[in-house]
Scaffold this motif. Structure first.
Motif, mmCIF file in Angstrom:
data_model
loop_
_atom_site.group_PDB
_atom_site.id
_atom_site.type_symbol
_atom_site.label_atom_id
_atom_site.label_comp_id
_atom_site.label_asym_id
_atom_site.label_seq_id
_atom_site.Cartn_x
_atom_site.Cartn_y
_atom_site.Cartn_z
ATOM 1 N N CYS A 28 35.153 24.988 27.362
ATOM 2 C CA CYS A 28 34.585 25.912 28.351
ATOM 3 C C CYS A 28 33.076 25.996 28.216
ATOM 4 N N THR A 29 32.547 25.522 27.088
ATOM 5 C CA THR A 29 31.102 25.554 26.869
ATOM 6 C C THR A 29 30.416 24.350 27.514
ATOM 7 N N ASN A 30 30.973 23.172 27.336
ATOM 8 C CA ASN A 30 30.287 21.939 27.761
ATOM 9 C C ASN A 30 31.231 20.866 28.304
ATOM 10 N N GLY A 31 32.134 21.249 29.198
ATOM 11 C CA GLY A 31 33.015 20.228 29.785
ATOM 12 C C GLY A 31 32.785 20.076 31.283
ATOM 13 N N ARG A 32 31.572 20.470 31.745
ATOM 14 C CA ARG A 32 31.289 20.437 33.189
ATOM 15 C C ARG A 32 30.632 19.107 33.575
ATOM 16 N N ILE A 33 30.427 18.909 34.875
ATOM 17 C CA ILE A 33 30.002 17.588 35.350
ATOM 18 C C ILE A 33 28.633 17.190 34.794
ATOM 19 N N ASP A 34 27.699 18.133 34.700
ATOM 20 C CA ASP A 34 26.384 17.800 34.122
ATOM 21 C C ASP A 34 26.533 17.289 32.689
ATOM 22 N N ASP A 35 27.474 17.925 31.959
ATOM 23 C CA ASP A 35 27.690 17.547 30.562
ATOM 24 C C ASP A 35 28.232 16.112 30.481
ATOM 25 N N LEU A 36 29.180 15.797 31.386
ATOM 26 C CA LEU A 36 29.769 14.457 31.374
ATOM 27 C C LEU A 36 28.749 13.411 31.826
ATOM 28 N N ARG A 37 27.928 13.780 32.814
ATOM 29 C CA ARG A 37 26.872 12.836 33.269
ATOM 30 C C ARG A 37 25.910 12.530 32.125
ATOM 31 N N CYS A 38 25.571 13.566 31.382
ATOM 32 C CA CYS A 38 24.639 13.395 30.259
ATOM 33 C C CYS A 38 25.263 12.475 29.200
ATOM 34 N N ALA A 39 26.551 12.745 28.878
ATOM 35 C CA ALA A 39 27.231 11.911 27.873
ATOM 36 C C ALA A 39 27.310 10.459 28.350
ATOM 37 N N ALA A 40 27.590 10.274 29.644
ATOM 38 C CA ALA A 40 27.727 8.913 30.185
ATOM 39 C C ALA A 40 26.387 8.176 30.153
ATOM 40 N N LYS A 41 25.315 8.913 30.411
ATOM 41 C CA LYS A 41 23.980 8.303 30.371
ATOM 42 C C LYS A 41 23.695 7.738 28.969
ATOM 43 N N VAL A 42 24.150 8.474 27.957
ATOM 44 C CA VAL A 42 23.938 8.031 26.575
ATOM 45 C C VAL A 42 24.874 6.868 26.227
ATOM 46 N N LEU A 43 26.124 6.956 26.693
ATOM 47 C CA LEU A 43 27.136 5.967 26.278
ATOM 48 C C LEU A 43 27.115 4.683 27.114
ATOM 49 N N LYS A 44 26.400 4.698 28.234
ATOM 50 C CA LYS A 44 26.367 3.539 29.139
ATOM 51 C C LYS A 44 25.943 2.272 28.382
ATOM 52 N N ASP A 45 26.780 1.224 28.490
ATOM 53 C CA ASP A 45 26.522 -0.068 27.842
ATOM 54 C C ASP A 45 26.379 0.029 26.317
ATOM 55 N N LYS A 46 26.933 1.071 25.754
ATOM 56 C CA LYS A 46 26.944 1.188 24.279
ATOM 57 C C LYS A 46 28.382 1.331 23.812
ATOM 58 N N LYS A 47 28.578 1.279 22.527
ATOM 59 C CA LYS A 47 29.922 1.416 21.961
ATOM 60 C C LYS A 47 29.956 2.567 20.967
ATOM 61 N N VAL A 48 31.071 3.263 20.984
ATOM 62 C CA VAL A 48 31.325 4.246 19.940
ATOM 63 C C VAL A 48 31.396 3.483 18.619
ATOM 64 N N ALA A 49 30.729 4.000 17.585
ATOM 65 C CA ALA A 49 30.663 3.297 16.298
ATOM 66 C C ALA A 49 32.061 3.087 15.723
ATOM 67 N N PRO A 50 32.279 1.962 15.007
ATOM 68 C CA PRO A 50 33.605 1.685 14.438
ATOM 69 C C PRO A 50 34.062 2.845 13.542
ATOM 70 N N GLY A 51 35.329 3.204 13.706
ATOM 71 C CA GLY A 51 35.885 4.260 12.846
ATOM 72 C C GLY A 51 35.675 5.668 13.368
ATOM 73 N N ILE A 52 34.920 5.803 14.461
ATOM 74 C CA ILE A 52 34.669 7.141 15.015
ATOM 75 C C ILE A 52 35.623 7.379 16.187
ATOM 76 N N ARG A 53 36.271 8.545 16.210
ATOM 77 C CA ARG A 53 37.108 8.913 17.361
ATOM 78 C C ARG A 53 36.273 9.775 18.288
ATOM 79 N N CYS A 54 36.077 9.322 19.516
ATOM 80 C CA CYS A 54 35.295 10.086 20.495
ATOM 81 C C CYS A 54 36.232 10.567 21.607
ATOM 82 N N ILE A 55 36.389 11.881 21.697
ATOM 83 C CA ILE A 55 37.359 12.483 22.629
ATOM 84 C C ILE A 55 36.589 13.244 23.702
ATOM 85 N N ILE A 56 36.801 12.863 24.962
ATOM 86 C CA ILE A 56 36.061 13.487 26.055
ATOM 87 C C ILE A 56 37.053 14.201 26.978
#
Lengths: 420, 162
Positions: free
Chosen positions: A301-329
């Motif tokens: 409820c704090t940060n699951g809104r569209i601006d938050d997801l756009r921001c996360a996507a901007k960072v993750l675009k063409d990148k990979k979650v580091a090996p061994g890390i679980r990233c849950i969106i």
């Protein structure tokens, strides 16, 4: 002696011309909210009351969101209890799986919370709707039951702390960083029993989603509510989402504040709350050692809104979650989920190696969908990092913005986009 | 209202409702079941040691965090007769009054009383007696409106009586 925004709203709902801090009042309620954890207890209490039914079937919102889709048999029984109550009382705003979302993202989106309302919810983050200039506050299940039965609740009129905001947020700094900065400054009981009023020309630079995040975490400073003035952006949001009539209340020039803080938004930095209290904050620049992590959660409820997801996507675009890390969106509502899909954000997340879940509070409160084992560390965009909040008592939660969380997923340690 | 009297369990600042009753147990709303997990994330021995009538003492901001009424319900069902704190988080404060769990604010008592002390609370006068140390404290009395809810043993009875 003038009144604050909050005091004006409360006075109007108590049928009084004037109220002052400390006064006990009974106020009419515009909305009463409950979820799958708190409503069953409220329904049980309401059954003990000598009333025929709810005060107004249109002014109650029931949102199963914490342990849904049902995580186990007991949760299923709770949800069934809420569902049956909703049908029995013909509750207009009951949101079944498929329509539901995390309550505090869902209700504004559905137009149920508007400026000038008095709203109680049996969930501590009910204070979120202050972003739209409503008085909204968290209560327990018995207060929810009384609210559903009578349409009224008692309040002690709160004093207030004023946060005068100037400037605008720098790149990669968000509303989350501002509210963490404030909690770090005043402490987890710094606003106990009080309103936090966020004012000043700096408010203009905050998106609605930033404001929801800020008001949402007022409770983490112990506040009764957080509230913003109603500007053109807030009006546009309500016009887009709601058909309800809203009322704009402004603080008097001579309103009394217990404390006033001036914050220049330009000076803020990405801010992280270390275990095990939201007040244990450090800026990214103060973190010199490597803090290796196991999991990242972006949602709630704090940060699951569209601006938050756009921001996360901007960072993750063409990148990979580091090996061994679980990233849950976790998109907070079905509408946000759909929009994220249409904008291609979900594709970005999945290509980066993250998982995307249906809306749920799940991991934030250690329910399911991302529980931590002993010794594990998580960077989360959620709101609390108490002992055992997300799982084992020996796990650790670092609270941060979506930008910091996404960058940390890529780096495998606490990081920010400017360091990638 | 009858005096509370019992042995003290002592905690510090910011005891949150997640440690009072972890969310992993919130798939139940049965008071007796909740009581079996009360405080377990910060004090594993609490449920083994607590006896009916015992008293909980903590310092600042007791009950912060989640609004779960399961927290005061679990404390009450564990047998605790009163919680004394320097300050309470506001939702917990409301919930305790609403379900009829006696609570009292007193900074000196909260700071000076130690674990294992025998303590008596006189709700009519707001006086707190540490029988082990021989000390006496004046707690914050409730405003008359809240006292009425407490006297009715909770908000439900209070509304029914109205």
């Amino acid at each position: 002696m003038g009144m604050t925004m909050t005091q004006k709203i409360l006075a109007a709902h108590a049928g009084l011309d004037k109220v002052e801090a400390g006064q006990l009042i009974e106020a009419d309620l515009d909305l009463v909210l409950g979820n799958d954890i708190t409503s069953p207890v409220a329904i049980k209490e309401m059954d003990k009351m000598k009333v025929d039914g709810v005060f107004d079937k249109d002014k109650i919102a029931l949102v199963p969101d914490h342990f849904v889709p049902n995580k186990d048999i007991k949760s299923a029984e709770h949800c069934k209890c809420v569902r049956e109550f909703a049908y029995r009382n013909q509750i207009t705003n009951y949101f079944e799986v498929g329509q539901m979302g995390i309550e505090h993202a869902l209700l504004p989106e559905k137009g149920l919370t508007v400026a000038g309302d008095v709203i109680i919810g049996a969930d501590s983050h009910t204070c979120t709707y202050g972003a739209l200039g409503a008085f909204s506050t968290g209560v327990g299940s018995t207060d929810m039951a009384a609210g559903m039965a009578t349409g009224k609740a008692w309040f002690k009129v709160p004093g207030a702390i004023k946060f005068q905001l100037t400037g605008s947020l720098p790149e990669w700094v968000s509303g989350k960083d501002l509210i963490l900065h404030i909690i770090g400054m005043i402490g987890v009981d710094g606003a106990l029993y009080k309103s936090m009023e966020f004012v000043g020309e700096g408010v203009k630079s905050l998106s609605m989603d930033d404001r929801f995040t800020i008001a949402n975490m007022a409770i983490e400073a112990g506040a009764k509510n957080g509230i913003f003035p109603v500007d053109e952006l807030a009006k546009a949001y309500m016009d887009e989402h709601s058909t309800k009539q809203y009322t704009v209340y402004e603080a008097d020039d001579d309103a009394v504040y217990d404390e006033v803080y001036t914050i220049d938004l330009n000076t803020l930095r990405p801010t992280i709350a270390f275990p095990h209290l939201p007040e244990n904050t450090k800026t990214i620049d103060e973190i010199t050692e490597d803090i290796k992590i196991d999991q990242v959660v972006i949602g709630s409820c704090t940060n699951g809104r569209i601006d938050d997801l756009r921001c996360a996507a901007k960072v993750l675009k063409d990148k990979k979650v580091a090996p061994g890390i679980r990233c849950i969106i976790i998109p907070a509502t079905q509408a946000i989920y759909l929009q994220a899909m249409e904008e291609g954000l979900l594709k970005t997340f999945i290509e980066a190696g993250a998982v995307v879940s249906t809306p749920t509070c799940g991991p934030c409160l250690g329910g399911y969908m991302g529980i931590l084992a002993a010794g594990e560390r998580c960077v989360a965009t959620t709101n609390r990092n108490f002992v055992g909040r997300m799982g084992h008592v020996d796990s650790e939660i670092y609270l941060a913005s979506p930008a910091v969380a996404a960058a940390s997923a890529v780096a495998g340690k606490i990081s920010c986009p400017c360091r990638l | 209202m009858e005096n509370a009297k019992g042995i003290v369990f002592k905690y510090g600042d910011n005891v949150d409702t997640d440690v009072i009753i972890p969310a992993r147990y919130l798939n139940s709303s049965d008071p007796a079941e909740l009581a079996t997990h009360c405080m377990e994330d910060i004090d594993k021995d609490f449920v083994k040691k607590v006896k009916k009538g015992d008293i909980m003492v903590a310092t600042k901001n007791f009950g912060c965090g989640s609004s779960r009424e399961h927290a005061p319900i679990a404390i009450k069902a564990s047998g605790i007769s009163c919680v004394i704190a320097d300050t309470f988080a506001r939702i917990f404060y409301r919930n305790a009054i609403n379900i009829g769990l006696p609570i009292i604010e007193c900074a000196d008592a909260a700071n000076e009383i130690e674990a294992g002390d025998e303590v008596e609370v006189d709700f009519d006068s707001g006086k707190i007696y540490d029988l082990t140390k021989g000390t006496e404290y004046q707690g914050q009395a409730f405003p008359p409106f809240m006292q009425k809810i407490i006297d009715a043993e909770g908000l439900v009875n209070y509304i029914n009586a109205k």
